[in-house]
Write an enzyme that holds these catalytic residues in place. Structure first.
Site, PDB file in Angstrom:
ATOM      1  N   THR A 150     -53.548 -92.814 -50.106  1.00 15.75           N
ATOM      2  CA  THR A 150     -52.756 -92.838 -51.331  1.00 15.75           C
ATOM      3  C   THR A 150     -53.527 -92.318 -52.541  1.00 15.75           C
ATOM      4  OG1 THR A 150     -53.405 -95.116 -51.847  1.00 15.75           O
ATOM      5  CG2 THR A 150     -51.421 -94.813 -50.507  1.00 15.75           C
ATOM      6  N   SER A 205     -71.017 -91.105 -52.086  1.00 15.92           N
ATOM      7  CA  SER A 205     -70.784 -90.820 -53.503  1.00 15.92           C
ATOM      8  C   SER A 205     -72.075 -90.492 -54.237  1.00 15.92           C
ATOM      9  CB  SER A 205     -70.131 -92.042 -54.160  1.00 15.92           C
ATOM     10  OG  SER A 205     -70.126 -91.938 -55.561  1.00 15.92           O
ATOM     11  N   GLU A 264     -72.702 -91.605 -56.997  1.00 12.32           N
ATOM     12  CA  GLU A 264     -73.108 -92.844 -57.667  1.00 12.32           C
ATOM     13  C   GLU A 264     -74.240 -93.544 -56.920  1.00 12.32           C
ATOM     14  OE1 GLU A 264     -72.231 -94.433 -60.501  1.00 12.32           O
ATOM     15  OE2 GLU A 264     -70.900 -92.829 -61.166  1.00 12.32           O
ATOM     16  N   TYR A 286     -70.557-100.850 -57.108  1.00  8.00           N
ATOM     17  CA  TYR A 286     -69.909 -99.780 -56.346  1.00  8.00           C
ATOM     18  C   TYR A 286     -70.948 -98.884 -55.680  1.00  8.00           C
ATOM     19  CZ  TYR A 286     -67.487 -95.330 -55.542  1.00  8.00           C
ATOM     20  OH  TYR A 286     -67.007 -94.170 -54.973  1.00  8.00           O
ATOM     21  N   LYS A 331     -71.633 -98.274 -51.670  1.00 12.09           N
ATOM     22  CA  LYS A 331     -71.596 -96.939 -51.074  1.00 12.09           C
ATOM     23  C   LYS A 331     -72.890 -96.637 -50.321  1.00 12.09           C
ATOM     24  CE  LYS A 331     -67.625 -94.893 -51.928  1.00 12.09           C
ATOM     25  NZ  LYS A 331     -66.778 -94.345 -50.840  1.00 12.09           N
ATOM     26  N   HIS A 347     -65.221 -85.458 -58.641  1.00 17.69           N
ATOM     27  CA  HIS A 347     -64.189 -84.459 -58.384  1.00 17.69           C
ATOM     28  C   HIS A 347     -62.860 -85.014 -58.877  1.00 17.69           C
ATOM     29  CE1 HIS A 347     -64.944 -86.929 -54.843  1.00 17.69           C
ATOM     30  NE2 HIS A 347     -63.673 -86.789 -54.506  1.00 17.69           N
TER      31      HIS A 347
END
Length: 326
Positions: free
Chosen positions: A10, A127, A129, A151, A155, A181
């Site tokens: 989604t 990521s 990050e 987060y 990851k 992105h």
């Protein structure tokens, strides 16, 4: 006809990836959380050919049922609690979904593959990050990871677990270390979409100002449609590996504002943008810029949309939506 299963379908990446795979002749399935997930309608509208299955990254049994029902050749794990700011407020939920969810998906794939560990190829959405307090500029696959948010930490766990399953079980498992992105499908909570929506509203006289956090943070921004092409290319390789996807250019939030406001004819935005400490990160990631030479050399991947074009695309989209709603 190859079959693909996508978690996080989604989101912007899931939708672009589904479109890409359908265009290549794939049968595409997606996992959504909750039987009455309001985003089911979005998937049905954008990619009606996709078959949806109910599942949850925190529930291994539901993932195994989805694997059994779809018999996928490729699994793309894009699902996560992906808004960095939210991860400080809900570190436990972020860890369960973004970190442990990767382990659950890997285990579901491993059990499904049985004695043939490469039967299903696995992609993990890592990521930039993870680099956090960057130890090398630009950042590449071998750069030391130093995450600066719950987060980012989650990851890193998923990233190393993917490497561990690849090396321990011989799975065809790849991690895409994707730098920022964006697209018109980006959620409104993310800074690029926050800016594009506000600039569109200001241009149409629907609001006066936008309140931001750190205007000096720098990111390597690309177009999500380009990056999902890189995901697919990773799973077409003879063996799994890790790849950075990035433009190799860095831009500040101030530059983002310059380009967005200029696109609607506003050259001086100083009185239209405020700052509020509430939007500052507890531990800021000051600069991210990626070296995608490995992806370029081995995958033949290159970004096609420049930063100015990306910002214009997003502002134009939000202008058209607002005008249509009048």
């Amino acid at each position: 006809m190859p079959t693909a299963l996508i978690t996080g379908i989604t989101g912007q990446d899931g939708l672009y990836l589904a479109e890409l795979l359908l265009g290549k002749g794939y049968e595409v399935h997606g996992i959504v959380r909750g039987q009455n997930n309001p985003k089911r309608d979005l998937v049905a509208e954008v990619v009606p050919e996709v078959t949806l299955h109910t599942g949850d990254l925190t529930d291994l049994s539901s993932l195994m049922r989805a694997m059994s029902a779809t018999q996928p050749d490729e699994v793309y794990n894009l699902g996560a609690v992906s808004f960095v700011a939210y991860s400080w407020d809900n570190a436990r939920v972020t860890t369960d979904v973004t970190g442990n969810g990767v382990l659950n998906m890997l285990e579901a794939v491993r059990l499904f593959c049985g004695s043939d560990p490469t039967r299903t190829r696995f992609y993990q959405a890592s990521s930039s990050e993870m680099f956090g307090k960057v130890q090398e500029v630009p950042q590449r696959e071998t750069t030391l990871l130093w995450p600066r948010s719950p987060y980012g930490v989650a990851k890193v766990f998923g990233h190393y677990m993917t490497i561990n399953y690849r090396e321990s079980y011989g799975m065809h498992a790849s991690s895409g270390i994707l730098f920022n992105h964006e697209s018109p499908r980006r959620g409104p909570e993310f800074v690029t979409r926050k800016v594009s929506m506000a600039v569109a509203r200001i241009a149409l006289g629907l609001q006066d100002r936008i309140v931001m956090g750190n205007l000096d943070a720098q990111r390597d921004w690309g177009f999500a449609g380009d990056y999902v092409e890189g995901m697919w290319r990773m799973l077409q390789q003879p063996a799994g590996d890790d790849y950075v996807l990035a433009t190799g250019e860095t831009h500040s939030i101030r530059e983002l504002l310059d380009i967005a406001f200029s696109h609607v004819g506003i050259e001086d935005w100083s009185d239209r943008v405020g700052q509020d400490p509430r939007f500052m990160r507890p531990a800021e990631v000051d600069q991210l810029i990626g070296d995608a030479s490995k992806a370029r050399d081995r995958l033949g991947w290159r970004p096609t949309v420049g930063f100015d074009e990306l910002v214009h695309m997003m502002v134009d989209h939000d202008l058209s939506v607002l005008r249509a709603a009048r």
